[in-house]
Scaffold this active site. Structure first.
Site, PDB file in Angstrom:
ATOM      1  N   ARG A 183       0.827  -1.210   0.000  1.00 49.02           N
ATOM      2  CA  ARG A 183       0.000   0.000   0.000  1.00 49.02           C
ATOM      3  C   ARG A 183       0.862   1.262   0.000  1.00 49.02           C
ATOM      4  O   ARG A 183       0.966   1.970  -1.004  1.00 49.02           O
ATOM      5  CB  ARG A 183      -0.961  -0.034   1.198  1.00 49.02           C
ATOM      6  CG  ARG A 183      -2.191   0.858   1.035  1.00 49.02           C
ATOM      7  CD  ARG A 183      -1.978   2.327   1.338  1.00 49.02           C
ATOM      8  NE  ARG A 183      -1.422   2.575   2.650  1.00 49.02           N
ATOM      9  CZ  ARG A 183      -0.930   3.746   3.046  1.00 49.02           C
ATOM     10  NH1 ARG A 183      -0.931   4.783   2.236  1.00 49.02           N
ATOM     11  NH2 ARG A 183      -0.424   3.889   4.259  1.00 49.02           N
ATOM     12  N   ASP A 184       1.489   1.553   1.116  1.00 48.45           N
ATOM     13  CA  ASP A 184       2.297   2.766   1.237  1.00 48.45           C
ATOM     14  C   ASP A 184       3.438   2.769   0.219  1.00 48.45           C
ATOM     15  O   ASP A 184       3.792   3.799  -0.348  1.00 48.45           O
ATOM     16  CB  ASP A 184       2.845   2.850   2.677  1.00 48.45           C
ATOM     17  CG  ASP A 184       3.439   4.207   2.991  1.00 48.45           C
ATOM     18  OD1 ASP A 184       4.117   4.325   4.029  1.00 48.45           O
ATOM     19  OD2 ASP A 184       3.246   5.147   2.201  1.00 48.45           O
ATOM     20  N   CYS A 203      10.116   9.245  -1.408  1.00 48.63           N
ATOM     21  CA  CYS A 203       9.566  10.326  -0.600  1.00 48.63           C
ATOM     22  C   CYS A 203       9.024  11.402  -1.539  1.00 48.63           C
ATOM     23  O   CYS A 203       9.784  11.958  -2.331  1.00 48.63           O
ATOM     24  CB  CYS A 203      10.649  10.906   0.305  1.00 48.63           C
ATOM     25  SG  CYS A 203      10.058  12.311   1.279  1.00 48.63           S
ATOM     26  N   HIS A 259       6.715   4.102  12.438  1.00 46.70           N
ATOM     27  CA  HIS A 259       6.702   4.027  10.965  1.00 46.70           C
ATOM     28  C   HIS A 259       7.759   5.022  10.499  1.00 46.70           C
ATOM     29  O   HIS A 259       7.457   6.190  10.271  1.00 46.70           O
ATOM     30  CB  HIS A 259       5.304   4.410  10.479  1.00 46.70           C
ATOM     31  CG  HIS A 259       5.105   4.318   9.005  1.00 46.70           C
ATOM     32  ND1 HIS A 259       4.285   3.379   8.428  1.00 46.70           N
ATOM     33  CD2 HIS A 259       5.609   5.043   7.971  1.00 46.70           C
ATOM     34  CE1 HIS A 259       4.287   3.537   7.106  1.00 46.70           C
ATOM     35  NE2 HIS A 259       5.069   4.539   6.816  1.00 46.70           N
ATOM     36  N   ASN A 264      10.096   4.687   2.599  1.00 46.22           N
ATOM     37  CA  ASN A 264       9.969   3.638   3.609  1.00 46.22           C
ATOM     38  C   ASN A 264      11.295   2.926   3.883  1.00 46.22           C
ATOM     39  O   ASN A 264      12.105   2.738   2.979  1.00 46.22           O
ATOM     40  CB  ASN A 264       8.968   2.584   3.136  1.00 46.22           C
ATOM     41  CG  ASN A 264       7.537   3.077   3.239  1.00 46.22           C
ATOM     42  OD1 ASN A 264       7.095   3.516   4.288  1.00 46.22           O
ATOM     43  ND2 ASN A 264       6.806   3.014   2.125  1.00 46.22           N
ATOM     44  N   HIS A 285      10.579   6.659   8.117  1.00 48.57           N
ATOM     45  CA  HIS A 285      11.048   6.780   6.747  1.00 48.57           C
ATOM     46  C   HIS A 285      12.558   6.961   6.747  1.00 48.57           C
ATOM     47  O   HIS A 285      13.142   7.501   7.698  1.00 48.57           O
ATOM     48  CB  HIS A 285      10.342   7.935   6.032  1.00 48.57           C
ATOM     49  CG  HIS A 285       8.996   7.538   5.510  1.00 48.57           C
ATOM     50  ND1 HIS A 285       8.232   8.336   4.711  1.00 48.57           N
ATOM     51  CD2 HIS A 285       8.273   6.403   5.677  1.00 48.57           C
ATOM     52  CE1 HIS A 285       7.104   7.715   4.392  1.00 48.57           C
ATOM     53  NE2 HIS A 285       7.099   6.540   4.977  1.00 48.57           N
TER      54      HIS A 285
END
Lengths: 310, 336
Positions: free
Chosen positions: B51-52, B276, B243, B285, B245
């Site tokens: 997803r992300d 990003c 989460h 990520n 990055h």
């Protein structure tokens, strides 16, 4: 070590975090291009203006073994030495040491190993034999009041032997320290270390060598360099080796990264409130210069982010 | 803070301090270091790649490829795989095939497949497509909320409340995200108290877990510590996730810091998928492979097979025509 910024702020013995800079020699071993002497000199001169206090300039190894360092004398003589900056050079034996002194070296480094197999394959002799060579160098250096830095490679693993006992790392580190090295840099040569192995290794080494004489040289082959450096800082280590633009691949894992990038280390340290005296923007500039000269992209995520920020 | 052990030893409320902040003793100077055996035995990885990750990739990925990726990930031991997003395809065209993806995957037993549901409409579509867990995405930054989801934080909370209440009726779990937890691309510094406020709101509304996101990857050990310290006063530690990055390469040390403070859930993306959007050409990520390498090296169990994750990463990178962002994967490919 706990809450680092608070601890550091209250620790009377803490001044600045010294950052060694051995990138030049190491990445040149892995860089396919032979870098022109003028480019090397310009790079070192740019780095000299960043606030870095130690910049490992070149290596007085026989050009038969390391052709990329054949211009060691020209490099050392060509750079503009900044005040308050040291320019150590690698000297694997007495011959290299003498050549280095003739070229004007004021600090040298010797490179030992915690792995017997790695020692034999990398520098063609056993650990014991290497120690005898280094002792000769260190004694000669003492007579000239030249400082010697010691390296212990394979501190967290060996490409041939695999796991390396922390006690072996401690034994070699202690030997180098007692012979007269002012600082021992413990290298995760293949970047396999993690928090746990770093902790155990340092815990053992610190029983033999004072913490403030230790440095960590973490490779980022598995992306573990920064958490490993953080672990070392938490244990009291105050010296970190790194390479501008993270240049220098890993000869044991083709296509992989090697040295951790100075920019990324600086970002972490500065974010933690730790002083380094180094200007990150100027290091990024130096990184841009050498990457451009080499025709390649930087390995530094910080540099990439700064380039791309909208 | 001074010499913590001395202060604390003489403080009558030390026992309460220790109880309220279980991570505090790790930071006491008398603890020589953060010892390996004090870490959690198990950390849950929440895989957000499908997803992300894919949402932020330039290429539009065919539905079949997404399904195959999720199926490969389902066989790695991962317990949570965020499958897709029920957002209007006007805003996120890469996720337009959400229903087909959710219906097409082979659901492994013991694996959850949460999907993003920004509002009640999305929630209803997700339920119709068979969703059994959903996620809502809040922000600690007012500006980011307005620019990203077109409403203020307060308005978003009302939307999420609607989703959460509807989910409760169906016994569907809801995960809450707080973006910009360590900085905002528009506002810059974000106060930890704001992060705590939003996290607490989501938690009290009924989210079982709150994932705190370093959306632009600017955080470091210090800001992670301060943010978590503040949030943990409002939300129990075991209901928190990070989460991180990796835009500035800080994800792993930040995750390590979070683990040292007692966090037991880490979000990551296979192959470090998803750049990003705020720093072109930069990574987004953190890669699942690199996180696993660190955790396993620390003796922490995850139940996840690293080699299989690398395979899944290889698959999707090949499909996307790009190199992996995972250093572990690269090292494993290249080891002589």
């Amino acid at each position: 070590m706990g809450n680092i910024p608070t601890t550091v702020k209250h620790c009377l013995s803490y001044e600045h975090l010294n950052q060694d800079y051995p990138w030049l020699r190491r990445w040149l071993l892995e860089e396919k291009e032979n870098v022109p002497t003028g480019v090397k000199i310009q790079l070192i001169d740019m780095l000299s203006a960043t606030g870095l206090r130690v910049i490992e300039a070149t290596s007085f190894v026989s050009s038969k073994w390391v052709p990329q360092m054949a211009d060691h004398t020209d490099v050392l003589r060509g750079i503009q030495r900044a005040p308050h900056v040291q320019y150590p050079v690698l000297t694997p034996n007495i011959q290299g040491f003498q050549d280095a002194v003739a070229a004007g070296a004021t600090e040298v480094a010797v490179f030992g190993s915690a792995s017997e197999t790695f020692s034999k394959k990398n520098i063609n002799c056993s650990i014991e034999e290497s120690m005898l060579r280094f002792e000769e160098v260190i004694n000669a250096a003492k007579e000239r009041h030249i400082s010697v830095r010691g390296y212990v490679s394979c501190a967290l693993g060996c490409p041939h032997e695999g796991h390396i006992e922390p006690s072996k790392v401690a034994e070699v580190a202690k030997r180098l320290y007692e012979m007269g090295c002012y600082e021992i840099s413990l290298g995760d040569t293949i970047g396999v270390g993690t928090q746990d192995s770093m902790f155990k290794m340092l815990q053992t080494v610190m029983k033999e060598v004072p913490c403030n004489s230790l440095a960590v040289h973490c490779h980022d082959t598995y992306g573990q360099a920064l958490p490993n450096i953080l672990t070392a800082l938490q244990m009291g280590v105050r010296v970190v080796d790194s390479a501008v633009a993270g240049l220098g691949g890993c000869p044991y894992a083709q296509g992989s990264s090697g040295n951790v990038s100075t920019e990324d280390v600086l970002y972490m340290l500065h974010g933690m409130g730790i002083e380094t005296g180094v200007n990150l923007a100027k290091v990024i500039e130096a990184g841009d210069f050498i990457c451009s000269a080499l025709g390649r992209k930087t390995n530094s995520k910080v540099a990439r982010a700064r380039h791309g920020t909208l």
